[in-house]
Motif scaffolding. Sequence first.
Motif, short mmCIF file in Angstrom:
data_model
loop_
_atom_site.label_atom_id
_atom_site.label_comp_id
_atom_site.label_asym_id
_atom_site.label_seq_id
_atom_site.Cartn_x
_atom_site.Cartn_y
_atom_site.Cartn_z
N UNK A 1 0.83 -1.20 0.00
CA UNK A 1 0.00 0.00 0.00
C UNK A 1 0.87 1.26 0.00
N UNK A 2 2.00 1.19 0.73
CA UNK A 2 2.89 2.34 0.80
C UNK A 2 3.49 2.65 -0.57
N UNK A 3 3.81 1.58 -1.34
CA UNK A 3 4.36 1.78 -2.69
C UNK A 3 3.35 2.47 -3.59
N UNK A 4 2.10 2.10 -3.46
CA UNK A 4 1.04 2.72 -4.27
C UNK A 4 0.91 4.20 -3.91
N UNK A 5 0.92 4.50 -2.63
CA UNK A 5 0.78 5.90 -2.21
C UNK A 5 2.01 6.72 -2.57
N UNK A 6 3.20 6.12 -2.51
CA UNK A 6 4.42 6.85 -2.87
C UNK A 6 4.48 7.18 -4.35
N UNK A 7 3.84 6.38 -5.18
CA UNK A 7 3.87 6.58 -6.63
C UNK A 7 2.49 6.90 -7.18
N UNK A 8 1.63 7.46 -6.36
CA UNK A 8 0.26 7.76 -6.77
C UNK A 8 0.20 8.68 -7.98
N UNK A 9 1.03 9.71 -7.98
CA UNK A 9 1.02 10.67 -9.09
C UNK A 9 1.40 10.00 -10.40
N UNK A 10 2.41 9.13 -10.35
CA UNK A 10 2.84 8.45 -11.57
C UNK A 10 1.73 7.56 -12.12
N UNK A 11 1.07 6.81 -11.23
CA UNK A 11 -0.01 5.94 -11.66
C UNK A 11 -1.17 6.75 -12.23
N UNK A 12 -1.48 7.86 -11.58
CA UNK A 12 -2.56 8.72 -12.06
C UNK A 12 -2.22 9.32 -13.43
N UNK A 13 -0.95 9.69 -13.63
CA UNK A 13 -0.51 10.20 -14.93
C UNK A 13 -0.70 9.14 -16.02
N UNK A 14 -0.34 7.90 -15.70
CA UNK A 14 -0.49 6.82 -16.69
C UNK A 14 -1.95 6.59 -17.04
N UNK A 15 -2.80 6.53 -16.02
CA UNK A 15 -4.24 6.31 -16.25
C UNK A 15 -4.83 7.48 -17.05
N UNK A 16 -4.45 8.69 -16.69
CA UNK A 16 -4.96 9.88 -17.37
C UNK A 16 -4.52 9.90 -18.83
N UNK A 17 -3.25 9.58 -19.07
CA UNK A 17 -2.74 9.57 -20.44
C UNK A 17 -3.43 8.50 -21.28
N UNK A 18 -3.62 7.32 -20.70
CA UNK A 18 -4.30 6.24 -21.44
C UNK A 18 -5.75 6.62 -21.74
N UNK A 19 -6.40 7.29 -20.79
CA UNK A 19 -7.77 7.76 -21.03
C UNK A 19 -7.83 8.79 -22.14
N UNK A 20 -6.87 9.71 -22.15
CA UNK A 20 -6.82 10.71 -23.23
C UNK A 20 -6.60 10.04 -24.58
N UNK A 21 -5.70 9.08 -24.60
CA UNK A 21 -5.40 8.36 -25.83
C UNK A 21 -6.63 7.60 -26.33
N UNK A 22 -7.32 6.93 -25.43
CA UNK A 22 -8.52 6.18 -25.81
C UNK A 22 -9.62 7.11 -26.32
N UNK A 23 -9.80 8.24 -25.65
CA UNK A 23 -10.83 9.18 -26.06
C UNK A 23 -10.52 9.79 -27.42
N UNK A 24 -9.26 10.16 -27.62
CA UNK A 24 -8.87 10.71 -28.92
C UNK A 24 -9.00 9.69 -30.04
N UNK A 25 -8.59 8.45 -29.76
CA UNK A 25 -8.70 7.39 -30.77
C UNK A 25 -10.17 7.11 -31.10
#
Length: 119
Positions: A1-25
Amino acid sequence: MKKILNHFEEYLCCVLFMGMLALGFTNVVFRYFLSASISFTEEIICACFVLLCMLGTAVVAKTQEHLGITVLVERMSERNRTICAIIANVLGVVFSLILIDTGFGMVMQQYAVKQLSVA
């Protein structure tokens, strides 16, 4: 759980980027096959891009990997490095406050004229 919280921003960036890519496609596919675009995708992708930039800034600030002129900084004494760091942080805070004030003014102006979006 600590690893997830320490890298929360990175994971959110990945999810956000993939969502943008899917929406644009999806929008491109709709335009190509149905000759009709999804109207709101441009605004959502633009807003997500701004959020992605802010999250990216938080990631590099957290890891202290932001762009800088290290040639000058490495040649300074420790005292001068500290002074420059303080000046840079103060300027960053001032710039952020100006952005917040300007953004708040823009939102209030849009609210006053009942504008729901830029487009």
